[in-house]
Design a protein around this motif. Structure first.
Motif, PDB file in Angstrom:
ATOM      1  N   GLN A 450     -20.010  45.872 -19.508  1.00 41.34           N
ATOM      2  CA  GLN A 450     -21.623  45.654 -19.655  1.00 41.34           C
ATOM      3  C   GLN A 450     -22.096  44.432 -18.800  1.00 41.34           C
ATOM      4  OE1 GLN A 450     -23.882  46.609 -22.252  1.00 41.34           O
ATOM      5  NE2 GLN A 450     -25.176  45.543 -20.828  1.00 41.34           N
ATOM      6  N   GLN A 451     -23.202  44.524 -18.003  1.00 40.61           N
ATOM      7  CA  GLN A 451     -23.627  43.563 -17.279  1.00 40.61           C
ATOM      8  C   GLN A 451     -24.534  42.674 -18.376  1.00 40.61           C
ATOM      9  OE1 GLN A 451     -25.467  43.835 -13.036  1.00 40.61           O
ATOM     10  NE2 GLN A 451     -26.930  44.364 -14.422  1.00 40.61           N
ATOM     11  N   PHE A 452     -24.731  41.176 -17.971  1.00 38.91           N
ATOM     12  CA  PHE A 452     -25.585  40.522 -18.883  1.00 38.91           C
ATOM     13  C   PHE A 452     -26.075  39.369 -18.017  1.00 38.91           C
ATOM     14  CE2 PHE A 452     -21.053  39.514 -19.637  1.00 38.91           C
ATOM     15  CZ  PHE A 452     -20.789  38.285 -19.331  1.00 38.91           C
ATOM     16  N   PRO A 453     -27.358  39.115 -18.793  1.00 40.16           N
ATOM     17  CA  PRO A 453     -27.972  37.924 -17.774  1.00 40.16           C
ATOM     18  C   PRO A 453     -27.255  36.585 -18.210  1.00 40.16           C
ATOM     19  CG  PRO A 453     -29.330  38.402 -19.571  1.00 40.16           C
ATOM     20  CD  PRO A 453     -28.187  39.372 -19.728  1.00 40.16           C
ATOM     21  N   ARG A 536     -22.122  38.834 -11.102  1.00 38.74           N
ATOM     22  CA  ARG A 536     -22.134  40.050 -10.421  1.00 38.74           C
ATOM     23  C   ARG A 536     -23.323  40.034  -9.160  1.00 38.74           C
ATOM     24  NH1 ARG A 536     -17.376  42.505 -11.133  1.00 38.74           N
ATOM     25  NH2 ARG A 536     -17.142  43.114 -13.363  1.00 38.74           N
ATOM     26  N   SER A 537     -24.433  39.279  -9.666  1.00 37.75           N
ATOM     27  CA  SER A 537     -25.552  39.391  -8.630  1.00 37.75           C
ATOM     28  C   SER A 537     -26.642  38.471  -8.940  1.00 37.75           C
ATOM     29  CB  SER A 537     -26.080  40.994  -8.816  1.00 37.75           C
ATOM     30  OG  SER A 537     -26.654  41.115  -9.901  1.00 37.75           O
ATOM     31  N   GLU A 538     -27.439  38.118  -8.291  1.00 36.19           N
ATOM     32  CA  GLU A 538     -28.743  37.463  -8.507  1.00 36.19           C
ATOM     33  C   GLU A 538     -29.875  37.972  -8.021  1.00 36.19           C
ATOM     34  OE1 GLU A 538     -30.410  32.955  -7.606  1.00 36.19           O
ATOM     35  OE2 GLU A 538     -28.342  33.252  -7.268  1.00 36.19           O
ATOM     36  N   ASP A 539     -30.937  38.448  -9.016  1.00 35.80           N
ATOM     37  CA  ASP A 539     -32.055  39.147  -8.636  1.00 35.80           C
ATOM     38  C   ASP A 539     -33.034  38.444  -7.878  1.00 35.80           C
ATOM     39  OD1 ASP A 539     -33.462  37.779 -10.497  1.00 35.80           O
ATOM     40  OD2 ASP A 539     -33.187  39.209 -11.873  1.00 35.80           O
ATOM     41  N   TYR A 546     -23.991  38.431 -15.108  1.00 38.96           N
ATOM     42  CA  TYR A 546     -22.710  38.147 -15.043  1.00 38.96           C
ATOM     43  C   TYR A 546     -22.069  39.472 -15.782  1.00 38.96           C
ATOM     44  CZ  TYR A 546     -23.745  33.239 -15.203  1.00 38.96           C
ATOM     45  OH  TYR A 546     -24.202  31.955 -14.740  1.00 38.96           O
ATOM     46  N   GLY A 547     -20.779  39.615 -15.446  1.00 37.68           N
ATOM     47  CA  GLY A 547     -20.101  40.785 -16.003  1.00 37.68           C
ATOM     48  C   GLY A 547     -18.559  40.261 -16.264  1.00 37.68           C
TER      49      GLY A 547
END
Length: 607
Positions: A450-453, A536-539, A546-547
């Motif tokens: 799961q990816q989560f903010p 994981r990333s930043e939009d 996060y993950g």
């Protein structure tokens, strides 16, 4: 001794002795929580008061005795254990969470009835401030009075109390901690200054150990030592027998900390509190400490304990240590599984204890092994439904067709581990076993991928994990995950994945993911890995996502998987996970073990 010369060997006799003590103190009931003065989960033998009075040995669950009745309160992890350990002719068992069973406060209210005054006694050093406040709220507008009693009523009755464990205390090098004790103390002091607080009591043993970069072996499974600490913006004070500390550990602090005898904590805290603002975390401080501050004339400021979050956010060195430790533990469990497979295929009988001894032997062969992080759970058949199954049975053989649940973990120099696998004994699973196992596996994978903010807490992830299980009418009574320390406690906060986990998960936190399913008489399934929260990333809008990154690398049992129930994304996750297992571990095993692992990690191409 209040009990006279009569030997306190039966529950009935023990309860009568306690009730006699209650009468002498003018009490109508007495509360014995599961914890001790340092809010330990795993207790030193001489502090296992609730187990002594009730017979119930679970690591959580309270006890209360009234004049004519007594209760043990156990959550779903301990229903079956409580049934087997408690003398139900003398003590009622309340299975918390099940309809029709009272909570502790409900049971006390029923005992009190319409009494204008009903005095509930307790040792204030075995109750957190938060628990005391919740009791105050629950008993408001009743005749129930909370009465703190100096000393613990159990202690004078416990004739064969074991001696206190006093291990040697040693220092960890910065190469394992990633931060000096001086820097940690300075960070806490900076937090105190920012909060305009003058004093911070540090009463939990993992907090003290983390802060000083010291470890010991006073507590079963946790590398801790018995001590208190007090931190001011300018100084640090430690309360323990400094003769127990290795000279190198004392030298490592370089005079940064002033040592005092352990019994001096109470008077020193009262003296330091006079006219000062004292920072208290109600979740991590006992009511006894709270009352010492009040007696000393201190002003209490409630807030989060700064050490808790600092400890939970692992630095790069701690993360590296946790990765190394969990890889060793994964190899140990893989080797134990391969050993089991070989024994069963040869027709050699294997008991729960045989496997326990085997896996602990493989763990001990790993470099830096310090000990277990909790008692090994090895439950075969019906025993697997006991979530915290206590002691493996030397007479319980693993029988074909049964499920075998193994929850185990280690302490290594630099890291703590905890993982669970459920295996099939034999070659043929029933449709029900495969369905339930696969649904638990799907729940695990759904959470793990799961990816989560940023800002997402564990309560939200708990619901995500259970969603597909609920669709099948399946569930489990425990939380989905708990935080884990770095060569510290196997259970730590503030992070977790459960319905009460409201602390957002942040990079550097390590949390278990362990969905399950249990049915008394049938068995149990639990699939647990430890995971590191990572970014994981930043939009484009600056939202960080996060993950989870796995620290545990152990295959699942393909004989129990219904591959047709897995979605493509779940199969993809599993395929990558198996690739990682092989690349990390196959070359570290014997040729036979490596070949076995490659076979176990095969995924059907068409299913």
């Amino acid at each position: 001794m209040g009990a006279g010369s009569q030997s306190l060997t039966t529950t009935k006799v023990k309860l009568q002795a306690l009730r006699d003590a209650m009468t002498r103190h003018g009490l109508d009931a007495y509360l014995v929580p599961s914890v001790d003065e340092h809010i330990n989960e795993y207790l030193p033998e001489n502090k296992q008061r609730r187990a002594w009075i009730s017979g119930f040995t679970g690591s959580a669950g309270d006890f209360v005795a009234g004049k004519t009745e007594a209760w043990v309160f156990a959550d779903s992890r301990y229903y079956e254990q409580a049934d087997s350990e408690v003398d139900t002719e003398q003590i009622h068992i309340s299975k918390l969470g099940l309809e029709g069973y009272p909570s502790l406060t409900e049971a006390v209210k029923k005992m009190a009835g319409d009494a204008r005054v009903f005095k509930l006694g307790f040792d204030p050093f075995t109750l957190t401030v938060l628990q005391f406040q919740s009791f105050q709220k629950a008993f408001k507008n009743t005749g129930i009075q909370l009465v703190p009693v100096a000393g613990n009523l159990i202690d004078p009755l416990w004739q064969e109390v074991p001696p206190a464990q006093r291990s040697k205390v040693f220092a960890l090098p910065e190469a394992l901690t990633g931060q000096s004790a001086a820097d940690k103390i300075a960070a806490v002091q900076a937090k105190l200054k920012a909060l305009k607080a003058d004093l911070l009591p540090v009463t939990k043993l993992d907090q003290v150990a983390w802060l000083l970069n010291w470890r010991g072996q006073d507590i079963p499974y946790n590398p801790l030592f018995t001590a208190y600490a007090l931190i001011t913006p300018e100084a640090a004070h430690l309360f323990m027998d400094s003769r127990r500390v290795e000279p190198e550990a004392l030298n490592a602090l370089g005079g940064l900390v002033t040592c005092h005898p352990y019994p001096a904590y109470a008077d020193t805290l009262k003296a330091f509190s006079a006219g000062k603002t004292v920072l208290i975390d109600p979740k991590h401080t006992t009511e006894g400490t709270w009352r010492l501050i009040q007696d000393g004339g201190g002003q209490i400021q409630e807030g989060e304990h700064p050490v808790e979050l600092m400890k939970a956010l692992k630095n790069p060195v701690e993360i590296a240590g946790m990765k190394a430790a969990n890889l060793k533990a994964s190899r140990g469990k893989i080797r134990a599984w391969a050993w089991l497979d070989t024994q069963l295929k040869a027709g050699t009988p294997v008991t729960e204890v045989d496997f326990q001894q085997a896996i602990e032997r493989f763990y001990a062969e790993e470099a830096g092994f310090f000990g277990l992080s909790f008692n090994t759970i090895a439950g075969a058949g019906p025993n697997g439904s006991i979530v915290h199954y206590g002691t493996p049975n030397p007479h319980k053989r693993l029988e074909p067709g049964e499920l075998f649940l193994i929850d185990s973990g280690c302490q290594f120099m630099g890291g703590t581990t905890d993982d669970t696998r459920t295996l099939l004994v034999g070659d043929t699973a029933t449709p029900t076993q495969k369905l339930r196992y696969t649904e638990v596996l799907k729940a695990h994978i759904n959470c793990a991928k799961q990816q989560f903010p940023k800002g997402t807490d564990g309560a939200r992830l708990d619901g995500i994990t259970r969603a597909t299980l609920w669709q099948q009418g399946l569930d489990y009574g425990h939380g989905t995950g708990h935080g884990v320390g770095a060569f510290l406690n196997v259970h730590e906060g503030p992070n977790g994945i459960h319905k009460l986990a409201h602390k957002p998960l942040e990079p550097g936190m390590i949390t278990s993911i362990e969905p399950g399913f249990y049915e008394p008489g049938w068995g149990g399934i639990r699939l647990e890995n430890l995971y590191l929260t990572v970014q994981r990333s930043e939009d484009a809008q600056g939202q960080r996502w996060y993950g989870f990154e796995s620290l545990t690398y152990i295959p699942f049992d393909s004989k129990l998987i219904d591959w047709g129930l897995l979605e493509p994304a779940q199969k993809e996750w599993l395929a990558q996970y198996y690739c990682d297992i092989l690349s990390l571990l196959v070359h570290t095993l014997t040729p036979e073990e490596g070949q076995w692992l490659q076979t176990i990690c095969q995924i059907p191409t068409a299913s």
